[in-house]
Design a protein around this motif. Structure first.
Motif, PDB file in Angstrom:
ATOM      1  N   PHE A  27       1.233  -1.107  -0.034  1.00 35.24           N
ATOM      2  CA  PHE A  27       0.044   0.083   0.177  1.00 35.24           C
ATOM      3  C   PHE A  27       0.712   1.389   0.024  1.00 35.24           C
ATOM      4  O   PHE A  27       0.699   2.260  -0.787  1.00 35.24           O
ATOM      5  CB  PHE A  27      -0.899   0.020   1.135  1.00 35.24           C
ATOM      6  N   TYR A  31       1.897   4.069  -3.237  1.00 34.07           N
ATOM      7  CA  TYR A  31       1.699   5.875  -3.416  1.00 34.07           C
ATOM      8  C   TYR A  31       3.141   6.438  -3.213  1.00 34.07           C
ATOM      9  O   TYR A  31       3.232   7.413  -4.244  1.00 34.07           O
ATOM     10  CB  TYR A  31       1.156   6.243  -2.052  1.00 34.07           C
TER      11      TYR A  31
ATOM     12  N   HIS B  24       9.376   5.771   3.540  1.00 32.75           N
ATOM     13  CA  HIS B  24       8.337   5.205   4.157  1.00 32.75           C
ATOM     14  C   HIS B  24       7.881   3.407   4.026  1.00 32.75           C
ATOM     15  O   HIS B  24       7.807   2.793   4.978  1.00 32.75           O
ATOM     16  CB  HIS B  24       6.881   5.956   3.904  1.00 32.75           C
TER      17      HIS B  24
ATOM     18  N   TYR C  16      -8.777   4.525  17.247  1.00 31.57           N
ATOM     19  CA  TYR C  16      -9.631   5.260  16.327  1.00 31.57           C
ATOM     20  C   TYR C  16      -9.291   4.684  14.845  1.00 31.57           C
ATOM     21  O   TYR C  16     -10.302   4.397  14.126  1.00 31.57           O
ATOM     22  CB  TYR C  16      -9.402   6.700  16.454  1.00 31.57           C
ATOM     23  N   PHE C  22      -8.666   2.004   9.028  1.00 33.87           N
ATOM     24  CA  PHE C  22      -7.538   2.632   8.534  1.00 33.87           C
ATOM     25  C   PHE C  22      -6.440   1.623   8.950  1.00 33.87           C
ATOM     26  O   PHE C  22      -5.516   1.871   9.755  1.00 33.87           O
ATOM     27  CB  PHE C  22      -7.031   4.025   8.962  1.00 33.87           C
ATOM     28  N   SER C  25      -2.458   2.607   8.459  1.00 36.16           N
ATOM     29  CA  SER C  25      -2.250   3.666   9.237  1.00 36.16           C
ATOM     30  C   SER C  25      -2.092   3.266  10.584  1.00 36.16           C
ATOM     31  O   SER C  25      -1.025   3.465  11.281  1.00 36.16           O
ATOM     32  CB  SER C  25      -3.086   4.861   9.128  1.00 36.16           C
ATOM     33  N   VAL C  28       1.142   1.098  10.964  1.00 37.63           N
ATOM     34  CA  VAL C  28       2.420   1.695  11.019  1.00 37.63           C
ATOM     35  C   VAL C  28       2.675   2.540  12.443  1.00 37.63           C
ATOM     36  O   VAL C  28       3.651   2.646  12.980  1.00 37.63           O
ATOM     37  CB  VAL C  28       2.400   2.874   9.728  1.00 37.63           C
ATOM     38  N   LEU C  29       1.569   3.383  12.778  1.00 41.81           N
ATOM     39  CA  LEU C  29       1.408   3.938  13.997  1.00 41.81           C
ATOM     40  C   LEU C  29       1.818   2.983  15.224  1.00 41.81           C
ATOM     41  O   LEU C  29       2.707   3.406  15.951  1.00 41.81           O
ATOM     42  CB  LEU C  29       0.091   4.567  14.454  1.00 41.81           C
ATOM     43  N   GLU C  32       5.478   2.958  14.934  1.00 47.04           N
ATOM     44  CA  GLU C  32       6.305   4.120  15.011  1.00 47.04           C
ATOM     45  C   GLU C  32       6.341   4.698  16.432  1.00 47.04           C
ATOM     46  O   GLU C  32       7.177   5.242  16.869  1.00 47.04           O
ATOM     47  CB  GLU C  32       5.868   5.146  13.845  1.00 47.04           C
TER      48      GLU C  32
ATOM     49  N   ASN D  10      -9.804  13.089  11.272  1.00 51.02           N
ATOM     50  CA  ASN D  10      -8.620  12.598  10.238  1.00 51.02           C
ATOM     51  C   ASN D  10      -7.925  13.684  10.277  1.00 51.02           C
ATOM     52  O   ASN D  10      -6.511  13.389  10.471  1.00 51.02           O
ATOM     53  CB  ASN D  10      -9.038  12.099   9.094  1.00 51.02           C
ATOM     54  N   ILE D  13      -5.878  14.333  13.478  1.00 52.59           N
ATOM     55  CA  ILE D  13      -4.753  13.256  13.692  1.00 52.59           C
ATOM     56  C   ILE D  13      -3.662  13.399  12.777  1.00 52.59           C
ATOM     57  O   ILE D  13      -2.550  13.265  13.231  1.00 52.59           O
ATOM     58  CB  ILE D  13      -5.531  11.982  13.669  1.00 52.59           C
ATOM     59  N   TYR D  16      -1.552  16.226  14.287  1.00 50.04           N
ATOM     60  CA  TYR D  16      -0.993  15.448  15.542  1.00 50.04           C
ATOM     61  C   TYR D  16       0.177  14.685  15.046  1.00 50.04           C
ATOM     62  O   TYR D  16       1.262  14.757  15.766  1.00 50.04           O
ATOM     63  CB  TYR D  16      -2.055  14.938  16.418  1.00 50.04           C
ATOM     64  N   LEU D  17       0.043  13.693  14.363  1.00 49.54           N
ATOM     65  CA  LEU D  17       1.058  12.918  13.840  1.00 49.54           C
ATOM     66  C   LEU D  17       2.425  13.430  13.450  1.00 49.54           C
ATOM     67  O   LEU D  17       3.697  13.217  13.663  1.00 49.54           O
ATOM     68  CB  LEU D  17       0.479  11.849  12.792  1.00 49.54           C
ATOM     69  N   GLY D  21       6.230  13.911  15.143  1.00 47.75           N
ATOM     70  CA  GLY D  21       7.334  13.327  14.346  1.00 47.75           C
ATOM     71  C   GLY D  21       7.117  11.942  13.799  1.00 47.75           C
ATOM     72  O   GLY D  21       8.327  11.152  13.436  1.00 47.75           O
ATOM     73  N   PHE D  22       5.810  11.771  13.845  1.00 54.43           N
ATOM     74  CA  PHE D  22       5.332  10.167  13.193  1.00 54.43           C
ATOM     75  C   PHE D  22       5.031  10.428  11.772  1.00 54.43           C
ATOM     76  O   PHE D  22       4.086  10.389  11.414  1.00 54.43           O
ATOM     77  CB  PHE D  22       4.094   9.835  13.984  1.00 54.43           C
ATOM     78  N   THR D  23       6.336  10.672  11.238  1.00 48.63           N
ATOM     79  CA  THR D  23       6.266  11.132   9.825  1.00 48.63           C
ATOM     80  C   THR D  23       5.666   9.765   8.838  1.00 48.63           C
ATOM     81  O   THR D  23       4.954   9.924   7.749  1.00 48.63           O
ATOM     82  CB  THR D  23       7.570  11.367   9.109  1.00 48.63           C
ATOM     83  N   HIS D  24       6.037   8.576   9.145  1.00 47.54           N
ATOM     84  CA  HIS D  24       5.474   7.460   8.448  1.00 47.54           C
ATOM     85  C   HIS D  24       4.209   7.368   8.521  1.00 47.54           C
ATOM     86  O   HIS D  24       3.263   7.154   7.782  1.00 47.54           O
ATOM     87  CB  HIS D  24       6.198   6.322   8.825  1.00 47.54           C
ATOM     88  N   SER D  25       3.495   7.411   9.828  1.00 46.38           N
ATOM     89  CA  SER D  25       2.074   7.095  10.042  1.00 46.38           C
ATOM     90  C   SER D  25       1.576   8.359   9.383  1.00 46.38           C
ATOM     91  O   SER D  25       0.455   8.175   8.902  1.00 46.38           O
ATOM     92  CB  SER D  25       2.100   7.298  11.845  1.00 46.38           C
ATOM     93  N   PHE D  27       2.269   9.894   6.776  1.00 46.04           N
ATOM     94  CA  PHE D  27       2.214   9.851   5.328  1.00 46.04           C
ATOM     95  C   PHE D  27       1.272   8.698   4.897  1.00 46.04           C
ATOM     96  O   PHE D  27       0.410   9.063   3.779  1.00 46.04           O
ATOM     97  CB  PHE D  27       3.469   9.251   4.843  1.00 46.04           C
ATOM     98  N   VAL D  28       1.073   7.748   5.659  1.00 45.28           N
ATOM     99  CA  VAL D  28       0.149   6.757   5.302  1.00 45.28           C
ATOM    100  C   VAL D  28      -1.346   7.213   5.663  1.00 45.28           C
ATOM    101  O   VAL D  28      -2.197   6.906   4.660  1.00 45.28           O
ATOM    102  CB  VAL D  28       0.526   5.295   6.154  1.00 45.28           C
ATOM    103  N   LEU D  29      -1.469   7.798   6.601  1.00 42.96           N
ATOM    104  CA  LEU D  29      -2.918   8.142   7.076  1.00 42.96           C
ATOM    105  C   LEU D  29      -3.314   9.214   5.929  1.00 42.96           C
ATOM    106  O   LEU D  29      -4.418   9.138   5.496  1.00 42.96           O
ATOM    107  CB  LEU D  29      -2.762   9.058   8.233  1.00 42.96           C
ATOM    108  N   TYR D  31      -2.634   9.272   2.851  1.00 47.64           N
ATOM    109  CA  TYR D  31      -3.415   8.907   1.533  1.00 47.64           C
ATOM    110  C   TYR D  31      -4.593   7.779   1.952  1.00 47.64           C
ATOM    111  O   TYR D  31      -5.577   7.712   1.204  1.00 47.64           O
ATOM    112  CB  TYR D  31      -2.400   7.732   0.909  1.00 47.64           C
ATOM    113  N   GLU D  32      -4.548   7.212   3.299  1.00 43.51           N
ATOM    114  CA  GLU D  32      -5.632   6.188   3.559  1.00 43.51           C
ATOM    115  C   GLU D  32      -6.821   6.745   3.680  1.00 43.51           C
ATOM    116  O   GLU D  32      -7.888   6.147   3.476  1.00 43.51           O
ATOM    117  CB  GLU D  32      -5.086   5.260   4.762  1.00 43.51           C
ATOM    118  N   ALA D  33      -6.832   8.044   4.367  1.00 45.99           N
ATOM    119  CA  ALA D  33      -8.106   8.868   4.710  1.00 45.99           C
ATOM    120  C   ALA D  33      -8.210   9.882   3.445  1.00 45.99           C
ATOM    121  O   ALA D  33      -9.137  10.712   3.823  1.00 45.99           O
ATOM    122  CB  ALA D  33      -7.822   9.502   5.907  1.00 45.99           C
TER     123      ALA D  33
END
Lengths: 85, 85, 85, 85
Positions: A27, A31, B24, C16, C22, C25, C28-29, C32, D10, D13, D16-17, D21-25, D27-29, D31-33
């Motif tokens: 996934f 992207y 990522h 959530y 999701f 996400s 990954v969280l 992370e 979303n 969140i 917040y991510l 510093g949760f850059t990977h999360s 990034f994924v959110l 796109y996913e959201a």
């Protein structure tokens, strides 16, 4: 000579990740590498393509490592995780 | 014959993703494929290893496609995104 | 006064994300933010907890925005996406 | 009454991510959201918004738990990780 583009390479990996059940990685790569807007026809990539190519490449490299310059076979050491010339 | 394990394959991909700047995807694969607890020495994998192997494999397959059974060269069609035998 | 730790916050978000489907996400969280090695009992977090808290917080802020200093109600403008004092 | 949409949730969140510093999360959110094609103006969301809202919500819930029906304060037990009415 056939060469592989970055985009084709990414697509082969994407397919491999899916086939291996790594759905999260697939996934994200989809992207990150812009594959979802790609025009490669996914159906044209055979199952197991990446493994096939790598396996063939290893055989070839091993074969090369086991041949002297004069074409005679030698007992060469070949290891996957060593630098490739 | 040298064969590649799933774990080695995943590691080669992990390295490729890092080298290509897909941070990522690399992060996610690292966990999804259990690579962070792996005992493969990352330094033993040369830069560009996956591409080298795939490229070699393609050359080999192309060569095979261009040889008749009697060893004479033919004008073969070889395409990356066609099924591999 | 009850305050929320970063770890609890991350866990609420993790729940959530899962509840919202999701899955990538959330996966990954989980890594992370180091949630998989957490000792929070997931079952102790009620479904919809994060939304409940945020919704309550919004009501409270709206109520505050609609009260004058002397306690009389005013027709205040309250918007989610404006800076919070 | 102000209510929050899924999309706003979303987005909070996502911010917040990033801030955590949760850059990977993030990034994924994103796109996913479907946040990258969102028309929310990121600059209109103040830093720390999600934490502010949750913290306010907790204070409010704690206050409610500490009030009797007749408005007198009681020594209530309030815990973050218990079900919310």
């Amino acid at each position: 000579m056939t060469t592989i583009t970055s985009h084709e390479m990414n697509f082969l990996i994407f397919r491999y990740l899916h086939e291996s059940g790594f759905t999260h990685s697939a996934f994200v790569l989809g992207y990150e590498a812009g594959l979802y807007k790609s025009n490669i026809d996914g159906n044209s990539v055979p199952t197991g393509a990446l493994i096939s190519f790598v396996q063939k490449g290893l055989q070839y490299l091993e074969m090369e490592a086991n041949l002297n310059d004069d074409g005679t076979e030698v007992d060469g050491d070949f290891s996957l995780l060593q630098p490739v010339d």
